[in-house]
Motif scaffolding. Structure first.
Motif, PDB file in Angstrom:
ATOM      1  N   GLU A 134       0.850  -1.190   0.000  1.00 44.59           N
ATOM      2  CA  GLU A 134       0.000   0.000   0.000  1.00 44.59           C
ATOM      3  C   GLU A 134       0.887   1.242   0.000  1.00 44.59           C
ATOM      4  O   GLU A 134       1.892   1.313   0.709  1.00 44.59           O
ATOM      5  N   LYS A 136       1.033   5.588   0.311  1.00 48.93           N
ATOM      6  CA  LYS A 136       0.344   6.643   1.043  1.00 48.93           C
ATOM      7  C   LYS A 136       0.047   7.814   0.112  1.00 48.93           C
ATOM      8  O   LYS A 136       0.447   8.937   0.363  1.00 48.93           O
ATOM      9  N   THR A 137      -0.637   7.505  -0.968  1.00 49.90           N
ATOM     10  CA  THR A 137      -0.999   8.558  -1.908  1.00 49.90           C
ATOM     11  C   THR A 137      -2.301   8.207  -2.608  1.00 49.90           C
ATOM     12  O   THR A 137      -2.630   7.048  -2.785  1.00 49.90           O
ATOM     13  N   ARG A 138      -2.996   9.260  -2.996  1.00 54.46           N
ATOM     14  CA  ARG A 138      -4.234   9.103  -3.767  1.00 54.46           C
ATOM     15  C   ARG A 138      -4.040   9.604  -5.191  1.00 54.46           C
ATOM     16  O   ARG A 138      -4.986   9.692  -5.959  1.00 54.46           O
ATOM     17  N   HIS A 187      -6.050   1.206  -7.446  1.00 52.02           N
ATOM     18  CA  HIS A 187      -6.634   2.086  -6.443  1.00 52.02           C
ATOM     19  C   HIS A 187      -7.536   1.280  -5.527  1.00 52.02           C
ATOM     20  O   HIS A 187      -8.376   0.512  -5.990  1.00 52.02           O
ATOM     21  N   ASN A 208      -6.281   4.865  -1.164  1.00 54.33           N
ATOM     22  CA  ASN A 208      -4.884   4.953  -1.575  1.00 54.33           C
ATOM     23  C   ASN A 208      -4.595   4.017  -2.743  1.00 54.33           C
ATOM     24  O   ASN A 208      -5.357   3.100  -3.023  1.00 54.33           O
ATOM     25  N   TYR A 209      -3.444   4.243  -3.364  1.00 52.03           N
ATOM     26  CA  TYR A 209      -2.978   3.348  -4.420  1.00 52.03           C
ATOM     27  C   TYR A 209      -2.127   2.240  -3.815  1.00 52.03           C
ATOM     28  O   TYR A 209      -1.527   2.404  -2.747  1.00 52.03           O
ATOM     29  N   VAL A 235       5.523   8.445  -0.220  1.00 50.78           N
ATOM     30  CA  VAL A 235       4.274   7.770  -0.605  1.00 50.78           C
ATOM     31  C   VAL A 235       4.204   6.355  -0.064  1.00 50.78           C
ATOM     32  O   VAL A 235       5.135   5.725   0.240  1.00 50.78           O
TER      33      VAL A 235
END
Length: 130
Positions: free
Chosen positions: A10, A12-14, A90, A96-97, A130
């Motif tokens: 995972e 930490k970015t969208r 996603h 998150n991505y 991220v």
């Protein structure tokens, strides 16, 4: 006999565009996967170490690339059937991505390859946040 390895991480970015840049461009890959990355058409050159001193260079062929989805490469020195792939997706739940990594290793190299990917992702987190 090569064994398929599938890992998921995972991020930490969208931002899908940020993730795509990190996995598909020399600038992005250089931040976390190798010390230097160059691309010339479908050939990617990865360098680890100091290019002027001791270093390791490997080339790979981009076998498949679908924008904002995945990149699949094959090391030029490996079997025709093996490849490594970085796929982004996603998560609707967390927002998150994630990265899904597919790679191949001989049985005696399995743990070492998993450790290398874990270290690469840790480097990605530390350097890019991220």
């Amino acid at each position: 006999m090569s064994r398929k390895i599938e890992l998921e991480y995972e991020l930490k970015t969208r931002s899908g565009s940020a993730v795509w840049t990190l996995i598909s461009t020399p600038v992005g890959l250089k931040k976390w996967l190798a010390d230097d990355v160059m691309m010339d058409g479908s050939t990617a050159t990865f360098i680890w170490g100091d290019p002027l001193r001791e270093h390791d260079t490997h080339t790979a062929t981009v076998v498949e690339m679908e924008k904002n989805s995945h990149i699949r490469l094959r090391w030029d020195s490996s079997d025709v059937d093996s490849y490594w792939e970085i796929r982004m997706f996603h998560s609707e739940i967390a927002g998150n991505y994630h990265l899904a990594i597919t790679d191949f290793a001989e049985d005696d190299d399995h743990e070492g390859l998993v450790q290398i990917w874990n270290q690469n992702i840790e480097r990605l987190h530390c350097i890019t946040g991220v």
